[in-house]
Enzyme design. Structure first.
Site, PDB file in Angstrom:
ATOM      1  N   THR A 185       4.959  10.480   3.238  1.00  0.00           N
ATOM      2  CA  THR A 185       4.728   9.033   3.372  1.00  0.00           C
ATOM      3  C   THR A 185       4.916   8.680   4.840  1.00  0.00           C
ATOM      4  O   THR A 185       5.666   9.347   5.550  1.00  0.00           O
ATOM      5  CB  THR A 185       5.728   8.207   2.539  1.00  0.00           C
ATOM      6  OG1 THR A 185       7.037   8.480   3.038  1.00  0.00           O
ATOM      7  CG2 THR A 185       5.670   8.552   1.083  1.00  0.00           C
ATOM      8  N   GLU A 331       4.108   8.320  -3.773  1.00  0.00           N
ATOM      9  CA  GLU A 331       5.060   8.859  -4.750  1.00  0.00           C
ATOM     10  C   GLU A 331       4.507   8.849  -6.168  1.00  0.00           C
ATOM     11  O   GLU A 331       5.132   9.365  -7.082  1.00  0.00           O
ATOM     12  CB  GLU A 331       6.359   8.033  -4.708  1.00  0.00           C
ATOM     13  CG  GLU A 331       7.200   8.219  -3.460  1.00  0.00           C
ATOM     14  CD  GLU A 331       6.785   7.303  -2.308  1.00  0.00           C
ATOM     15  OE1 GLU A 331       5.638   6.800  -2.316  1.00  0.00           O
ATOM     16  OE2 GLU A 331       7.607   7.096  -1.399  1.00  0.00           O
ATOM     17  N   LYS A 440      11.959 -15.120   2.681  1.00  0.00           N
ATOM     18  CA  LYS A 440      13.010 -15.865   1.987  1.00  0.00           C
ATOM     19  C   LYS A 440      13.214 -17.202   2.678  1.00  0.00           C
ATOM     20  O   LYS A 440      13.729 -17.265   3.783  1.00  0.00           O
ATOM     21  CB  LYS A 440      14.321 -15.078   1.992  1.00  0.00           C
ATOM     22  CG  LYS A 440      14.239 -13.815   1.184  1.00  0.00           C
ATOM     23  CD  LYS A 440      15.497 -12.988   1.304  1.00  0.00           C
ATOM     24  CE  LYS A 440      15.184 -11.515   1.128  1.00  0.00           C
ATOM     25  NZ  LYS A 440      14.647 -10.860   2.340  1.00  0.00           N
ATOM     26  N   TRP A 445      11.833 -17.237  -2.762  1.00  0.00           N
ATOM     27  CA  TRP A 445      10.884 -16.269  -2.233  1.00  0.00           C
ATOM     28  C   TRP A 445       9.482 -16.863  -2.142  1.00  0.00           C
ATOM     29  O   TRP A 445       9.044 -17.587  -3.030  1.00  0.00           O
ATOM     30  CB  TRP A 445      10.826 -15.037  -3.133  1.00  0.00           C
ATOM     31  CG  TRP A 445      12.013 -14.152  -2.970  1.00  0.00           C
ATOM     32  CD1 TRP A 445      13.114 -14.379  -2.178  1.00  0.00           C
ATOM     33  CD2 TRP A 445      12.235 -12.912  -3.622  1.00  0.00           C
ATOM     34  NE1 TRP A 445      14.001 -13.351  -2.297  1.00  0.00           N
ATOM     35  CE2 TRP A 445      13.496 -12.434  -3.175  1.00  0.00           C
ATOM     36  CE3 TRP A 445      11.509 -12.141  -4.520  1.00  0.00           C
ATOM     37  CZ2 TRP A 445      14.021 -11.223  -3.607  1.00  0.00           C
ATOM     38  CZ3 TRP A 445      12.036 -10.936  -4.956  1.00  0.00           C
ATOM     39  CH2 TRP A 445      13.286 -10.485  -4.505  1.00  0.00           C
TER      40      TRP A 445
HETATM   41  P1  ADP Z   1       2.554   4.122   3.054  1.00  0.00           P
HETATM   42  O1  ADP Z   1       1.915   2.764   3.155  1.00  0.00           O
HETATM   43  O2  ADP Z   1       4.002   4.127   3.393  1.00  0.00           O
HETATM   44  O3  ADP Z   1       1.764   5.215   3.639  1.00  0.00           O
HETATM   45  P2  ADP Z   1       1.643   4.322   0.387  1.00  0.00           P
HETATM   46  O4  ADP Z   1       0.245   4.509   0.818  1.00  0.00           O
HETATM   47  O5  ADP Z   1       2.181   5.173  -0.655  1.00  0.00           O
HETATM   48  O6  ADP Z   1       2.607   4.496   1.551  1.00  0.00           O
HETATM   49  O7  ADP Z   1       1.827   2.786   0.066  1.00  0.00           O
HETATM   50  C1  ADP Z   1       2.314   2.309  -1.131  1.00  0.00           C
HETATM   51  C2  ADP Z   1       2.541   0.834  -1.049  1.00  0.00           C
HETATM   52  O8  ADP Z   1       1.340   0.144  -0.713  1.00  0.00           O
HETATM   53  C3  ADP Z   1       2.974   0.212  -2.347  1.00  0.00           C
HETATM   54  O9  ADP Z   1       4.339   0.393  -2.570  1.00  0.00           O
HETATM   55  C4  ADP Z   1       2.608  -1.243  -2.128  1.00  0.00           C
HETATM   56  O10 ADP Z   1       3.571  -1.917  -1.361  1.00  0.00           O
HETATM   57  C5  ADP Z   1       1.356  -1.140  -1.298  1.00  0.00           C
HETATM   58  N1  ADP Z   1       0.182  -1.317  -2.152  1.00  0.00           N
HETATM   59  C6  ADP Z   1      -0.622  -0.361  -2.656  1.00  0.00           C
HETATM   60  N2  ADP Z   1      -1.627  -0.911  -3.351  1.00  0.00           N
HETATM   61  C7  ADP Z   1      -1.453  -2.258  -3.312  1.00  0.00           C
HETATM   62  C8  ADP Z   1      -2.146  -3.386  -3.855  1.00  0.00           C
HETATM   63  N3  ADP Z   1      -3.259  -3.258  -4.556  1.00  0.00           N
HETATM   64  N4  ADP Z   1      -1.637  -4.605  -3.606  1.00  0.00           N
HETATM   65  C9  ADP Z   1      -0.520  -4.784  -2.885  1.00  0.00           C
HETATM   66  N5  ADP Z   1       0.158  -3.769  -2.341  1.00  0.00           N
HETATM   67  C10 ADP Z   1      -0.295  -2.519  -2.552  1.00  0.00           C
END
Ligand code: ADP
Length: 543
Positions: A185, A331, A440, A445
Site C-alpha cells: 500500500t 487489503e 470535525k 462530522w
Molecule cells: P492507497 O490509496 O493507500 O494506495 P488503496 O488503493 O487500497 O490504498 O485505497 C483504499 C482506500 O481508497 C479505501 O480505504 C477508501 O478510503 C478509498 N476508496 C476506494 N474506493 C472508494 C470509493 N468508491 N469511494 C470512496 N473512497 C474509496
C-alpha cells in the site's frame, strides 16, 4: 463428516488451463513502448507464461522467490502474472510512481530476487540499484533492439531470455494458500505495508468479480484495465478476463492519453473498462472537445476514490455507459462492494436516484461488513448511523507481510478499513470519508465526499477537493479547493451558492481557493495529506 468431493486446490494455474482449453483464440491487445498495437492470443500468452516459469528455474530463482515487476499494463506483464505465480513464486508488482526511498524500502523488504522492468523505468532502477544489493539481476521487458543504455547489475533482455526457453512446462500442484502476489500500500504515513495474496483468495475473488452484480464479465466482453497492473493486480481483471474468455486490451504507457484510450475502446470493441476517477477526467474532457463517443463501451468500474455524481451522470447521459461504482482496497484484493441495483433500487428516479448512485454499493458475497462506533459497538444499517467500516472474509488480508508488530487494523477477526461509512437497509455502503480526512466541525462530522460531489457538478469545475482546516471557533471548517479555467470571486460565490439546499447549511465550506492542479498519490487519488500541508498557513477569512 467430510464431504466426498475432489479436493482440487484453488490455484491460478487452473484459470490458465481453463483459458488455454476453452478460450485459446481470444486476443490480448497491448500498446507498448516497442509496439503501437501488439496482438496475440490467450494460447500464445500462456505458452510464453510457461516459458517464464522455465526461465525462473534456469535463473535459479528460489521456490518462493519474490519476482518484482516495474511495468505498465501489457502482454509481457500478463505473462509474468501467470508465469511467476503458477510456478509457485510470488509476483511483487511495484508502483513506479513511488519515491526512490520507498522503492528501495519495498525491494529490500520483499527481498526481491529479480526485477523485470519496462525500459522507461531503467533510469529509476539504475538510481537505486546500489541500495538493493540482494537483487540478483534485472530483466528489461523488451527485445534486443530496444535495450536500455544504463548500468544495472546483471542486466538481461526479456525477449532474448524467453527465446531460449521451451513452452513445455507442467505447472506444479501446491497448497492453495500459497502466496501468489505481493502489493504494497502506498503508505501515506510510515513505511508502505505489504499485502500478500494467495492463490485461494485470488481465485475466489476472481469468481466473485465476474458475477452479474459485480463486473458481470463474460466471453462476449472486451476489457480495458486502465487501473495499473501494479495497483492491486489491476483490480483482478487479468485473472477474471482469462477465466471467462473476455478479450484483454492493455493501454501500456498510454494510460493517461485520452485519445489512445478512446481509440482502443472504439477500435478494439471494448465493452468494459476500469480505473480511478482521475483517469476519466481527461477522457471526458477530450470527448467533449472532439465530439467522439465511447461505443461499444457499456459499463465501467470506477473506484479507488469516490466517483463524483457528475461523472456518473455524464457517462450515462452522454455516452450510454453505466458506471459501476465500486469500493475496496489493497487489503481486500481489492473489491469489497459494487453499486448494482436490486429489486427496490432499480426503480429509483430523480433525486432519490442521484442520492443512490453515489453510494459505493453492496458487498460481494464473501465480504462481510459492519460499522462500529468509537467503543466498538456495532451500528444499525439504517442509512443514518455511521461508524468505522470493518470487513472480513476469504480475500481480506489477515496481517501485513513481515511487519515488526501485528497491525493495529486487525481487531477480533475484523479488519478496520480506515474508512467511515453508513450502510442502508438494503446493504448499500456510503463512504463518508477516510477516518483521517473526516472534517470535525463543532464536534460534528462533515463528509468531504458529499461536498466534493456538489462542487464537481458545476460545469466550470475540473477537479475539486474539500479539506478540513483549523478554525478557532469550530475546531475545523471545510475549505473547498478547485481546479478551473475561470478562477475568481464570481465563480467562488456561485460555487458556495450551489451548496444551498444540497447539504445542511452548516456543512457549506467557509471559503473557496483556486489552484492549478491538485496533488495526487501514486495511485492517482487526491492526496488530502499534501493538500492540507500545502495550505498549512491558510487562515479562514472569519478566523
Ligand atoms: P492507497 O490509496 O493507500 O494506495 P488503496 O488503493 O487500497 O490504498 O485505497 C483504499 C482506500 O481508497 C479505501 O480505504 C477508501 O478510503 C478509498 N476508496 C476506494 N474506493 C472508494 C470509493 N468508491 N469511494 C470512496 N473512497 C474509496
Amino acid at each position: 463428516m467430510l464431504g466426498l468431493m475432489m479436493d482440487t486446490p484453488l490455484l491460478l494455474k487452473h484459470i490458465a488451463r481453463h483459458a488455454e482449453r476453452n478460450h485459446a483464440t481470444r486476443e490480448v491487445v497491448s500498446v507498448t513502448a516497442d509496439h503501437p498495437r501488439h496482438r496475440y492470443t490467450f494460447a500464445d500468452s500462456l505458452a510464453r507464461a510457461r516459458r517464464v516459469s522455465n526461465l525462473l528455474d534456469r535463473l535459479g530463482a528460489t521456490a518462493d522467490a519474490r519476482i518484482a515487476t516495474l511495468a505498465w499494463n501489457d502482454f509481457r506483464h500478463l505473462e509474468l502474472y501467470y508465469g511467476v505465480s503458477c510456478s509457485g513464486r510470488i509476483l511483487h508488482t511495484i508502483n513506479p510512481r513511488l519515491f526512490a526511498e520507498q522503492l528501495v524500502y519495498i525491494i529490500n523488504h520483499a527481498d526481491d530476487e529479480w526485477i523485470f522492468f519496462d525500459v522507461a523505468f531503467a533510469p529509476l532502477l539504475a538510481a537505486v540499484a546500489a541500495q538493493c544489493p540482494r537483487v540478483k539481476g534485472y530483466v528489461a521487458m523488451t527485445g534486443a533492439a530496444h535495450m536500455p543504455d544504463v548500468e544495472l547489475p546483471n542486466l538481461q533482455c526479456y525477449e532474448t531470455l524467453l527465446a531460449g526457453e521451451s513452452d513445455d512446462c507442467e505447472w506444479p500442484d501446491f497448497d492453495e494458500r500459497t502466496a501468489s502476489s505481493l502489493c504494497y500500500t502506498s503508505g501515506t504515513t510510515g513505511h508502505p505495508k505489504g499485502v500478500l495474496y494467495s492463490h485461494r483468495n485470488t481465485v475466489l475473488h476472481t469468481y466473485a468479480m465476474t458475477m452479474p452484480d459485480a463486473a458481470s464479465l463474460s466471453a462476449l466482453d472486451a476489457v480495458l484495465p486502465i487501473v495499473p497492473m501494479f495497483h492491486v493486480n489491476a483490480w483482478g481483471y487479468p485473472y477474471a478476463a482469462m477465466m471467462v474468455g473476455a478479450k484483454l486490451v492493455f493501454p501500456g504507457p498510454s494510460l493517461s492519453q485520452p485519445e489512445t484510450l478512446v481509440d482502443l475502446i472504439t477500435e478494439e470493441g471494448v465493452t468494459i473498462a476500469g480505473g480511478v476517477p482521475t483517469v476519466w477526467l481527461p477522457v471526458l474532457d477530450y470527448l467533449r472537445r472532439s465530439g467522439r463517443n465511447l461505443k461499444p463501451l457499456n459499463r465501467t468500474v470506477i473506484g479507488g476514490s469516490a466517483c463524483p455524481l457528475s461523472m456518473i451522470e455524464e457517462f450515462r447521459d452522454s455516452y450510454d455507459v453505466t458506471v459501476l461504482h465500486g469500493w475496496g482496497m489493497t487489503e481486500m484484493s481489492p473489491v469489497g462492494t459494487v453499486n448494482r441495483p436490486n429489486a427496490r433500487t432499480a426503480g429509483l428516479e430523480g433525486e432519490a436516484l442521484r442520492a443512490h448512485v453515489v453510494k459505493q454499493g453492496r458487498p460481494l458475497p464473501g465480504v462481510e461488513l459492519r460499522i462500529v462506533d468509537e467503543d466498538g459497538v456495532e451500528q444499525p444499517w439504517d442509512g443514518a448511523s455511521f461508524g468505522a467500516l470493518q470487513v472480513r472474509g476469504p480475500w481480506i488480508c489477515s496481517d501485513y507481510y513481515e511487519l515488526d508488530e501485528p497491525s493495529a487494523a486487525h481487531v477480533d477477526g475484523w479488519f478496520d478499513t480506515g474508512d467511515v461509512a453508513m450502510i442502508d437497509a438494503d446493504g448499500y455502503v456510503k463512504i463518508t470519508d477516510r477516518t483521517k480526512d473526516v472534517i470535525k466541525s463543532g464536534g460534528e462530522w462533515i463528509s468531504s465526499i458529499d461536498l466534493e460531489n456538489v462542487a464537481m457538478s458545476h460545469p466550470a469545475v475540473r477537479e475539486a477537493a474539500v479539506v478540513g482546516m483549523p478554525h478557532p471557533k469550530w475546531q475545523e471548517r471545510p475549505l473547498l479547493v478547485v481546479v478551473t479555467d475561470t478562477p475568481g470571486d464570481a465563480l467562488a460565490a456561485e460555487l458556495l451558492e450551489g451548496f444551498e439546499g444540497q447539504v445542511a447549511k452548516w456543512w457549506i465550506p467557509n471559503d473557496v481557493v483556486f489552484v492549478d492542479e491538485l496533488p495526487h498519490t501514486a495511485t492517482g487519488k487526491v492526496s488530502k495529506l499534501n493538500l492540507r500541508k500545502r495550505f498549512e498557513d491558510y487562515r479562514f477569512p472569519d478566523a
